[in-house]
Design an enzyme around this catalytic site. Sequence first.
Site, PDB file in Angstrom:
ATOM      1  CB  CYS A 111      -0.947   0.009   1.181  1.00 45.10           C
ATOM      2  SG  CYS A 111      -2.189  -1.294   1.066  1.00 45.10           S
ATOM      3  CG  HIS A 251      -2.987   3.647   2.379  1.00 44.63           C
ATOM      4  ND1 HIS A 251      -3.422   3.289   1.130  1.00 44.63           N
ATOM      5  CD2 HIS A 251      -3.132   2.536   3.170  1.00 44.63           C
ATOM      6  CE1 HIS A 251      -3.798   2.015   1.154  1.00 44.63           C
ATOM      7  NE2 HIS A 251      -3.639   1.542   2.382  1.00 44.63           N
ATOM      8  CG  ASN A 281      -6.756  -0.337   1.136  1.00 49.14           C
ATOM      9  OD1 ASN A 281      -6.048   0.016   0.189  1.00 49.14           O
ATOM     10  ND2 ASN A 281      -6.267  -0.820   2.257  1.00 49.14           N
TER      11      ASN A 281
HETATM   12  O1  UT7 Z   1      -3.888  -1.053   3.601  1.00 49.04           O
HETATM   13  C1  UT7 Z   1      -2.925  -1.693   4.388  1.00 49.04           C
HETATM   14  C2  UT7 Z   1      -3.074  -1.346   5.795  1.00 49.04           C
HETATM   15  N1  UT7 Z   1      -4.312  -1.873   6.318  1.00 49.04           N
HETATM   16  C3  UT7 Z   1      -4.932  -1.191   7.252  1.00 49.04           C
HETATM   17  O2  UT7 Z   1      -4.542  -0.121   7.595  1.00 49.04           O
HETATM   18  C4  UT7 Z   1      -6.140  -1.846   7.921  1.00 49.04           C
HETATM   19  C5  UT7 Z   1      -6.029  -1.684   9.419  1.00 49.04           C
HETATM   20  N2  UT7 Z   1      -7.055  -2.328  10.175  1.00 49.04           N
HETATM   21  C6  UT7 Z   1      -8.360  -1.920  10.165  1.00 49.04           C
HETATM   22  O3  UT7 Z   1      -8.740  -1.046   9.447  1.00 49.04           O
HETATM   23  C7  UT7 Z   1      -9.305  -2.566  11.157  1.00 49.04           C
HETATM   24  O4  UT7 Z   1      -8.579  -3.289  12.115  1.00 49.04           O
HETATM   25  C8  UT7 Z   1     -10.362  -3.477  10.503  1.00 49.04           C
HETATM   26  C9  UT7 Z   1     -11.342  -2.643   9.716  1.00 49.04           C
HETATM   27  C10 UT7 Z   1      -9.708  -4.498   9.610  1.00 49.04           C
HETATM   28  C11 UT7 Z   1     -11.163  -4.222  11.577  1.00 49.04           C
HETATM   29  O5  UT7 Z   1     -11.742  -3.307  12.498  1.00 49.04           O
HETATM   30  P1  UT7 Z   1     -11.548  -3.509  14.081  1.00 49.04           P
HETATM   31  O6  UT7 Z   1     -12.279  -2.452  14.734  1.00 49.04           O
HETATM   32  O7  UT7 Z   1     -10.070  -3.625  14.337  1.00 49.04           O
HETATM   33  O8  UT7 Z   1     -12.307  -4.875  14.317  1.00 49.04           O
HETATM   34  P2  UT7 Z   1     -11.747  -6.233  14.935  1.00 49.04           P
HETATM   35  O9  UT7 Z   1     -10.937  -6.949  13.923  1.00 49.04           O
HETATM   36  O10 UT7 Z   1     -11.124  -5.954  16.252  1.00 49.04           O
HETATM   37  O11 UT7 Z   1     -13.121  -7.000  15.167  1.00 49.04           O
HETATM   38  C12 UT7 Z   1     -14.100  -6.546  16.117  1.00 49.04           C
HETATM   39  C13 UT7 Z   1     -15.295  -7.472  16.047  1.00 49.04           C
HETATM   40  C14 UT7 Z   1     -14.946  -8.952  16.097  1.00 49.04           C
HETATM   41  O12 UT7 Z   1     -15.928  -9.600  16.845  1.00 49.04           O
HETATM   42  P3  UT7 Z   1     -15.623 -10.084  18.332  1.00 49.04           P
HETATM   43  O13 UT7 Z   1     -14.468 -11.053  18.190  1.00 49.04           O
HETATM   44  O14 UT7 Z   1     -15.253  -8.855  19.096  1.00 49.04           O
HETATM   45  O15 UT7 Z   1     -16.904 -10.730  18.754  1.00 49.04           O
HETATM   46  C15 UT7 Z   1     -15.022  -9.399  14.646  1.00 49.04           C
HETATM   47  O16 UT7 Z   1     -15.358 -10.762  14.507  1.00 49.04           O
HETATM   48  O17 UT7 Z   1     -15.978  -7.282  14.795  1.00 49.04           O
HETATM   49  C16 UT7 Z   1     -16.158  -8.535  14.148  1.00 49.04           C
HETATM   50  N3  UT7 Z   1     -16.077  -8.310  12.701  1.00 49.04           N
HETATM   51  C17 UT7 Z   1     -17.151  -8.011  11.957  1.00 49.04           C
HETATM   52  N4  UT7 Z   1     -18.455  -7.855  12.257  1.00 49.04           N
HETATM   53  C18 UT7 Z   1     -19.289  -7.526  11.270  1.00 49.04           C
HETATM   54  C19 UT7 Z   1     -14.984  -8.338  11.913  1.00 49.04           C
HETATM   55  N5  UT7 Z   1     -15.333  -8.062  10.642  1.00 49.04           N
HETATM   56  C20 UT7 Z   1     -16.668  -7.858  10.654  1.00 49.04           C
HETATM   57  C21 UT7 Z   1     -17.587  -7.510   9.650  1.00 49.04           C
HETATM   58  N6  UT7 Z   1     -18.886  -7.355  10.000  1.00 49.04           N
HETATM   59  N7  UT7 Z   1     -17.232  -7.307   8.361  1.00 49.04           N
END
Ligand code: UT7
Length: 355
Positions: A111, A251, A281
């Site tokens: 990225c 980004h 993205n």
């Molecule tokens: O481009 C290269 C660089 N990449 C980035 O910069 C991406 C960086 N990361 C992010 O943007 C975020 O971490 C994400 C968008 C990928 C995820 O968001 P988050 O707030 O960090 O969520 P999480 O992974 O901590 O998940 C929180 C909860 C989980 O449930 P539990 O375990 O707390 O019950 C996930 O299972 O949200 C759940 N979850 C979803 N729920 C509904 C994960 N994906 C989804 C989804 N819909 N699509």
Amino acid sequence: MITGVGGYVPDYILDNEEMSQIVDTSDEWIMERIGVKTRHILKPEQGSGVSYMMTRAVRQLLQKTEADPDSIEAVICATTTPDYHFPSTASLIIGEIGLKNAFGFDMEGACAGFLYALEAGANYIRSGRYKRIIVCGGDHMSSMTNYQDRNTCPIFGDGAACVMMEATTEELGLLDGYYRVDGEGYEYLHMEAGGSHQMPTHETVDNRLHYVFQDGRPVFKHAVTKMSNAVELIAKRNNLTKDDIAWIVPHQANVRIESAVARRIGVEEDHVMINVDHMANTSGGTLPLCLWEYEPQLKKGDRLIFTAFGAGFTWGASYLIWAYDGAKEAAKSPAQFYKEGEISREEWYKLRKNS
Ligand code: UT7
């Protein structure tokens, strides 16, 4: 300096409603946690490969700048989703458009790839040996997105854009850059198979190892810290206060990341380019697609700070002074994306979906 911008996003729009039918997710969750409403997807029936999108972006750039194709001396492509391991995407674009006097190659910085490619391009120009080159950034992210993994599939979209780089004697163009790779990011963000480390087999396909794997939380934390630090360093090194900065061009990974970087730097959000809500993205495509979309608002002398972060980890920031008034140039090729104020976003999405 940058003397023109071209871009291309595919017609098909995948919105959160459709995404919710593919995986267990919702518009509310995606908007709250990522800030993406729609993403453009290159469907196989329309075209394939990142070169399909980059070629169209380059054609538009040539049309807008009215540059003689024979005057292009190099094409550098930042992409993680090249059409083939080889030959390079650059060679496909050069062949398709028929550039007779150009060489070209691909650069893979995930990225942050466009940031590195822009630096490479600027140095070719600075060397004095090249007068006019094209730097492309883009990715066909849907080609490596696992639409069974709700943690990653809402994040990504397809698109590509490019810039023309030319020499100048004025104080314009890319003036400074800070770039780093730490090699510590593999475990959090990678594609496991398909390269020379783990060649494709029936087993790797069955185990779905040819898709993006991401552990989002650590990537999020590193992205905010490393992009903010890089922007701060570049601003300080060039004696720029927040009032000197016309635009931060970050980004586009997650609207929360962009807001956090803006807050750390103290720049108001209306000085931060954001299109992740409708572009998602696009990896190597995010920075040039921002320029493409915001071109009408760019004025000669505007001070821009680019920043990006990606797999590796790769990251950095660069300082650039914009070289031309964008409104006239942008009008030459009316954009196919949403324009603020003309109709509501909801209406626009509906029109695009039905077109
Ligand atoms: O481009 C290269 C660089 N990449 C980035 O910069 C991406 C960086 N990361 C992010 O943007 C975020 O971490 C994400 C968008 C990928 C995820 O968001 P988050 O707030 O960090 O969520 P999480 O992974 O901590 O998940 C929180 C909860 C989980 O449930 P539990 O375990 O707390 O019950 C996930 O299972 O949200 C759940 N979850 C979803 N729920 C509904 C994960 N994906 C989804 C989804 N819909 N699509």
